[in-house]
Scaffold this motif. Structure first.
Motif, mmCIF file in Angstrom:
data_model
loop_
_atom_site.group_PDB
_atom_site.id
_atom_site.type_symbol
_atom_site.label_atom_id
_atom_site.label_comp_id
_atom_site.label_asym_id
_atom_site.label_seq_id
_atom_site.Cartn_x
_atom_site.Cartn_y
_atom_site.Cartn_z
ATOM 1 N N ALA A 1 0.927 -1.222 0.027
ATOM 2 C CA ALA A 1 -0.061 0.028 0.257
ATOM 3 C C ALA A 1 0.824 1.545 0.080
ATOM 4 O O ALA A 1 0.530 2.282 -0.757
ATOM 5 N N LEU A 2 1.955 1.363 0.966
ATOM 6 C CA LEU A 2 2.722 2.574 0.695
ATOM 7 C C LEU A 2 3.518 2.612 -0.347
ATOM 8 O O LEU A 2 3.535 3.511 -1.130
ATOM 9 N N ALA A 3 4.082 1.645 -1.243
ATOM 10 C CA ALA A 3 4.530 1.566 -2.487
ATOM 11 C C ALA A 3 3.439 2.209 -3.357
ATOM 12 O O ALA A 3 3.923 3.020 -4.207
ATOM 13 N N VAL A 4 2.147 1.758 -3.478
ATOM 14 C CA VAL A 4 1.355 2.394 -4.542
ATOM 15 C C VAL A 4 1.077 3.771 -4.171
ATOM 16 O O VAL A 4 1.407 4.518 -5.018
ATOM 17 N N TYR A 5 1.008 4.129 -3.128
ATOM 18 C CA TYR A 5 0.871 5.400 -2.602
ATOM 19 C C TYR A 5 2.129 6.397 -2.911
ATOM 20 O O TYR A 5 1.951 7.487 -3.462
ATOM 21 N N THR A 6 3.189 5.854 -2.710
ATOM 22 C CA THR A 6 4.341 6.681 -3.211
ATOM 23 C C THR A 6 4.491 6.831 -4.771
ATOM 24 O O THR A 6 4.828 7.613 -5.076
ATOM 25 N N TRP A 7 4.280 5.666 -5.491
ATOM 26 C CA TRP A 7 4.223 5.740 -7.118
ATOM 27 C C TRP A 7 3.162 6.898 -7.316
ATOM 28 O O TRP A 7 3.514 7.565 -8.196
ATOM 29 N N ARG A 8 2.084 6.783 -6.689
ATOM 30 C CA ARG A 8 1.042 7.790 -7.246
ATOM 31 C C ARG A 8 1.278 9.159 -6.780
ATOM 32 O O ARG A 8 0.929 10.183 -7.328
ATOM 33 N N SER A 9 2.088 9.346 -5.753
ATOM 34 C CA SER A 9 2.422 10.708 -5.121
ATOM 35 C C SER A 9 3.412 11.446 -6.236
ATOM 36 O O SER A 9 3.434 12.798 -6.121
ATOM 37 N N ALA A 10 3.941 10.688 -7.060
ATOM 38 C CA ALA A 10 4.888 11.334 -8.086
ATOM 39 C C ALA A 10 4.017 12.429 -8.911
ATOM 40 O O ALA A 10 4.541 13.198 -9.401
ATOM 41 N N ARG A 11 2.855 12.089 -8.952
ATOM 42 C CA ARG A 11 2.072 13.111 -10.036
ATOM 43 C C ARG A 11 1.854 14.359 -9.239
ATOM 44 O O ARG A 11 1.708 15.403 -9.816
ATOM 45 N N THR A 12 1.439 14.414 -7.824
ATOM 46 C CA THR A 12 0.944 15.458 -7.185
ATOM 47 C C THR A 12 1.789 15.885 -5.954
ATOM 48 O O THR A 12 1.761 17.221 -5.499
ATOM 49 N N GLY A 13 2.659 15.044 -5.501
ATOM 50 C CA GLY A 13 3.421 15.397 -4.281
ATOM 51 C C GLY A 13 4.719 16.424 -4.445
ATOM 52 O O GLY A 13 5.086 16.351 -5.725
ATOM 53 N N THR A 14 5.009 17.070 -3.675
ATOM 54 C CA THR A 14 6.133 17.936 -3.707
ATOM 55 C C THR A 14 7.565 17.030 -3.654
ATOM 56 O O THR A 14 7.224 16.142 -3.099
ATOM 57 N N LEU A 15 8.647 17.704 -4.082
ATOM 58 C CA LEU A 15 9.824 17.001 -4.014
ATOM 59 C C LEU A 15 9.950 16.632 -2.333
ATOM 60 O O LEU A 15 10.504 15.224 -2.447
ATOM 61 N N PRO A 16 9.723 17.334 -1.570
ATOM 62 C CA PRO A 16 10.190 16.856 -0.130
ATOM 63 C C PRO A 16 9.135 15.767 0.047
ATOM 64 O O PRO A 16 9.763 14.670 0.747
ATOM 65 N N MET A 17 7.939 15.926 -0.050
ATOM 66 C CA MET A 17 6.933 14.671 -0.022
ATOM 67 C C MET A 17 7.532 13.481 -0.438
ATOM 68 O O MET A 17 7.401 12.400 0.188
ATOM 69 N N ARG A 18 7.815 13.471 -1.579
ATOM 70 C CA ARG A 18 8.076 12.095 -2.460
ATOM 71 C C ARG A 18 9.572 11.623 -1.844
ATOM 72 O O ARG A 18 9.752 10.261 -1.788
ATOM 73 N N LEU A 19 10.538 12.502 -1.604
ATOM 74 C CA LEU A 19 11.689 12.126 -0.865
ATOM 75 C C LEU A 19 11.499 11.304 0.206
ATOM 76 O O LEU A 19 11.806 10.450 0.793
ATOM 77 N N ALA A 20 10.506 11.868 1.160
ATOM 78 C CA ALA A 20 10.229 11.310 2.512
ATOM 79 C C ALA A 20 9.631 10.137 2.252
ATOM 80 O O ALA A 20 9.885 9.201 3.191
ATOM 81 N N LEU A 21 8.562 10.034 1.405
ATOM 82 C CA LEU A 21 7.989 8.774 1.205
ATOM 83 C C LEU A 21 8.773 7.651 0.734
ATOM 84 O O LEU A 21 8.923 6.598 1.144
ATOM 85 N N ALA A 22 9.995 8.178 -0.148
ATOM 86 C CA ALA A 22 10.921 7.231 -0.649
ATOM 87 C C ALA A 22 11.628 6.686 0.463
ATOM 88 O O ALA A 22 12.356 5.451 0.700
ATOM 89 N N VAL A 23 12.187 7.491 1.484
ATOM 90 C CA VAL A 23 12.887 7.130 2.542
ATOM 91 C C VAL A 23 12.279 6.227 3.492
ATOM 92 O O VAL A 23 12.733 5.143 4.148
ATOM 93 N N VAL A 24 10.871 6.402 3.819
ATOM 94 C CA VAL A 24 10.048 5.501 4.516
ATOM 95 C C VAL A 24 9.826 4.123 4.139
ATOM 96 O O VAL A 24 10.242 2.932 4.767
ATOM 97 N N LEU A 25 9.484 4.072 2.611
ATOM 98 C CA LEU A 25 9.628 3.072 1.873
ATOM 99 C C LEU A 25 10.819 2.177 2.018
ATOM 100 O O LEU A 25 10.865 0.818 2.080
ATOM 101 N N ALA A 26 12.129 2.856 1.825
ATOM 102 C CA ALA A 26 13.285 2.257 1.951
ATOM 103 C C ALA A 26 13.260 1.413 3.205
ATOM 104 O O ALA A 26 14.025 0.103 3.300
ATOM 105 N N GLY A 27 13.293 2.145 4.348
ATOM 106 C CA GLY A 27 13.346 1.375 5.823
ATOM 107 C C GLY A 27 12.200 0.121 5.927
ATOM 108 O O GLY A 27 12.586 -0.771 6.493
ATOM 109 N N ALA A 28 11.108 0.424 5.432
ATOM 110 C CA ALA A 28 9.972 -0.785 5.378
ATOM 111 C C ALA A 28 10.776 -1.928 4.533
ATOM 112 O O ALA A 28 10.428 -3.039 5.083
ATOM 113 N N VAL A 29 11.184 -1.481 3.512
ATOM 114 C CA VAL A 29 11.510 -2.584 2.394
ATOM 115 C C VAL A 29 12.669 -3.272 3.162
ATOM 116 O O VAL A 29 13.002 -4.700 3.172
#
Length: 169
Positions: free
Chosen positions: A83-111
């Motif tokens: 679910a986090l990966a899907v949300y992160t993928w979709r955030s690429a369309r509308t999220g700001t750069l800091p939001m996208r990077l923060a999501l990527a960092v959370v996803l990195a730890g989870a993975v």
């Protein structure tokens, strides 16, 4: 229809997020492997504020769920990560750069923690402060990424409010 420039921008954003997530996950998995080899004899390395100490966590944060079968924890965390990966993928369309990077960092730890747990049913921890449970780099990524996501979201909301109030006058 989506403009070609926007499509390329979204693709670039997704590529950056994937690279950040995979790079940080690989870094943590490498550090966990190093900790298992270098600290296996029960050694503790004192670095002042923090110590390097090997521990294994069969549960999730703060050992919650440590009595559950590893397969149950893998299934539940796998669903959450998906679910986090899907949300992160979709955030690429509308999220700001800091939001996208923060999501990527959370996803990195989870993975990283998921992959580590998938091997033997436990997560390898190697950072200890003396007053806090032993943790690992992936836990740091999740915590700092979540904090950065909150701050980025608050900042974006504040900027949107300022634009709305400024445009209404």
């Amino acid at each position: 229809m989506t403009a070609p420039g926007h499509t390329a921008t979204v693709a670039r954003a997704r590529l950056v997020m994937a690279a950040v997530a995979l790079g940080l996950a690989a870094l943590d998995l490498g550090l966990k492997a190093w900790a298992e080899r270098g600290l296996a004899a029960g050694d503790t390395v004192d670095l002042g504020v923090i110590q390097l100490r090997l521990a294994f966590n069969p549960g999730v944060a703060f050992s919650l769920g440590d009595t559950l079968p590893a397969g149950v924890l893998l299934a539940v965390t796998g669903l959450i990560i998906t679910a986090l990966a899907v949300y992160t993928w979709r955030s690429a369309r509308t999220g700001t750069l800091p939001m996208r990077l923060a999501l990527a960092v959370v996803l990195a730890g989870a993975v990283a923690n998921f992959v580590d747990r998938a091997v033997d049913g436990v997560v390898t921890d190697y950072l200890h402060t003396g007053w806090f449970p032993t943790f690992n780099g992936a836990d740091v990524f999740i915590t700092l990424g979540a904090a950065a996501l909150i701050l980025a979201t608050l900042h974006a909301d504040h900027r949107a409010k300022d634009r709305t109030e400024g445009g209404a006058q």
